[in-house]
Design an enzyme around this catalytic site. Structure first.
Site, short mmCIF file in Angstrom:
data_model
loop_
_atom_site.label_atom_id
_atom_site.label_comp_id
_atom_site.label_asym_id
_atom_site.label_seq_id
_atom_site.Cartn_x
_atom_site.Cartn_y
_atom_site.Cartn_z
N LEU A 132 0.85 -1.20 0.00
CA LEU A 132 0.00 0.00 0.00
C LEU A 132 0.88 1.24 0.00
O LEU A 132 1.71 1.40 0.90
CB LEU A 132 -0.87 0.01 1.27
N HIS A 133 0.71 2.09 -0.99
CA HIS A 133 1.50 3.33 -0.95
C HIS A 133 0.87 4.49 -1.72
O HIS A 133 1.42 5.59 -1.73
CB HIS A 133 2.92 3.10 -1.46
N ARG A 134 -0.27 4.28 -2.41
CA ARG A 134 -0.84 5.38 -3.20
C ARG A 134 -1.30 6.52 -2.30
O ARG A 134 -1.96 6.27 -1.28
CB ARG A 134 -2.07 4.91 -3.98
N ASP A 184 -2.15 -1.51 -4.09
CA ASP A 184 -2.47 -0.35 -4.93
C ASP A 184 -1.30 -0.05 -5.86
O ASP A 184 -1.23 1.03 -6.46
CB ASP A 184 -2.87 0.87 -4.08
#
Ligand code: UD1
Ligand code: UDP
Length: 360
Positions: free
Chosen positions: A204-206, A279
């Protein structure tokens, strides 16, 4: 040197895309140099890829580090301008959709140096994503548009791009995956993280998921509801770490948050997973090739081919727990479709197009 090719990389997803192109150009005897902008700099976000993928040591590392969009892009542009002027390359090759990509395309095009864009034409049609802005600008400025999928060709055509500039070449990130697949050891990953047969991998990093505290809280709630059903291993990107930790991400006994992993270790984990929640752009593609169900926590994707010809589907945070339950109940498929030309030879096709361009 007018036949010199300069590759510009900077962020984690650039490295597995560049490796096969550099190798194939070397096989054709094309002189080349690798520039690292330093956009990513942690050992596990950068150096580990050079070691594991056999990438040459960068000829130059600009060391720009982190910053605001404008600050980071400007620092990369200033650094690259000096390099491009001193090297006088025949072509600059840029990869994907990160700030290093658009910065290099802007500098090169203003110096009248031809630009080749690897992964051209992808569109999410979501201008709230910095990557979409980077893609549009980079494609507009590029002389060679090297596309990974037929939808990308259609987008470029709709935007009025000269068809002579566009080439469907396949996906070099998948070249890297196929070249290394025998090293992806799921049993070793299970032992390392003390996992049973059924586990989920997440990344997850968006900004749309992790930057705003309310989004982070909703994400943590969804991930905890998933962890109630199966163990999760989450190699966490540095971007969201503080906010997700503050929102309580680390507080579930079946959710293991770990540091980012090297490429081979990460894909070993993915290979053995019952599902991936992500993501990431690249991970949607890699799960498609490995046949692992991919649940993409985004409202859109610039990689629809991974839905039509792969294992990907878009999921909201609210729907995620139920979708995971369905996927776990269904199990992994024995067969699944894969996109055309994702066959391990994109690097060679890209090198051939670049060499021909330089010759002409
Ligand atoms: C960038 C790309 C994104 C890509 C992602 C891949 C842009 C606009 N975004 O996002 O498209 O999906 O890389 O991983 O180019 N940080 C570290 N160590 C590092 C690198 C970053 O701690 O080695 C932290 C810093 O706090 C930094 C933050 O992560 O401010 C964000 O880094 P940045 O490169 O600006 O964007 P990403 O979110 O990594
Ligand atoms: N990746 C990795 N270790 C991790 C997470 C991802 O090696 O802990 C790899 C992944 O296999 C893919 C690339 O990083 O090759 C994707 O990068 P990322 O998700 O950061 O960027 P995006 O593709 O979303 O731009």
């Amino acid at each position: 040197m007018p036949d010199l090719v300069l590759h510009v990389t900077g962020a984690r997803p650039n490295f597995p895309k560049a490796a096969p192109v550099i190798r194939a150009l070397a096989d054709l005897g094309v002189p080349q140099e690798l520039i690292h902008t330093g956009q990513h700099y942690d050992e596990k976000m950068s150096d580990v890829f050079f070691r594991e993928l056999g990438l040459p040591k960068p000829d130059v590392n600009l060391g720009v580090g982190s910053g605001s969009h404008a600050g980071q892009t400007a620092a990369i542009m200033t650094g690259l301008e000096e390099i491009f002027l001193s090297r006088n390359p025949g072509m600059v090759v840029v990869y994907g959709d990160v700030n290093s990509t658009v910065a290099a395309a802007l500098v090169a095009s203003k110096l009248q140096i031809p630009v080749a864009h690897v992964e051209a034409g992808l569109r999410s049609f979501d201008m709230s994503m910095p990557e979409e802005i980077n893609r549009l600008v980079t494609d507009r400025l590029s002389n060679l548009l090297l596309a990974t999928s037929p939808d990308a060709i259609a987008h470029l055509g709709n935007e009025g791009t000269d068809p002579d500039k566009i080439h469907l070449v396949g996906n070099p990130m998948i070249d890297t995956l196929l070249a290394n697949v025998d090293r992806f050891d799921a049993d070793r990953a299970r032992t390392e993280y003390d996992l049973g047969d059924r586990y989920i991998v997440a990344t997850l990093h968006r900004p749309g998921n992790v930057d705003d505290p309310a989004d982070a809280a909703a994400l943590v709630k969804a991930m905890h509801a998933v962890a109630d059903q199966a163990e999760i291993v989450l190699p966490l990107h540095p971007r969201g770490r503080a906010r997700l930790e503050a929102a309580g991400l680390f507080d579930h006994p079946k959710l293991k948050v770990i540091d980012p992993l090297g490429y081979v270790e990460f894909l070993g984990l993915v290979r053995g997973a019952s599902a991936v929640v992500t993501d990431s752009g690249g991970v949607q593609e890699e799960t498609t090739m490995l046949g692992v169900p991919c649940l993409t926590l985004r409202p859109n994707t610039e990689r629809p081919v991974t839905i039509t010809h792969g294992t990907n589907r878009l999921v909201t945070r609210e729907a995620l727990p139920q979708v995971v339950a369905d996927v776990l109940a269904a199990g992994r498929s024995e067969t699944w479709p894969t996109p055309p030309l994702w066959d391990g030879h994109a690097g060679e096709r890209i090198a051939a197009v670049i060499k021909q361009y330089l010759r002409d």
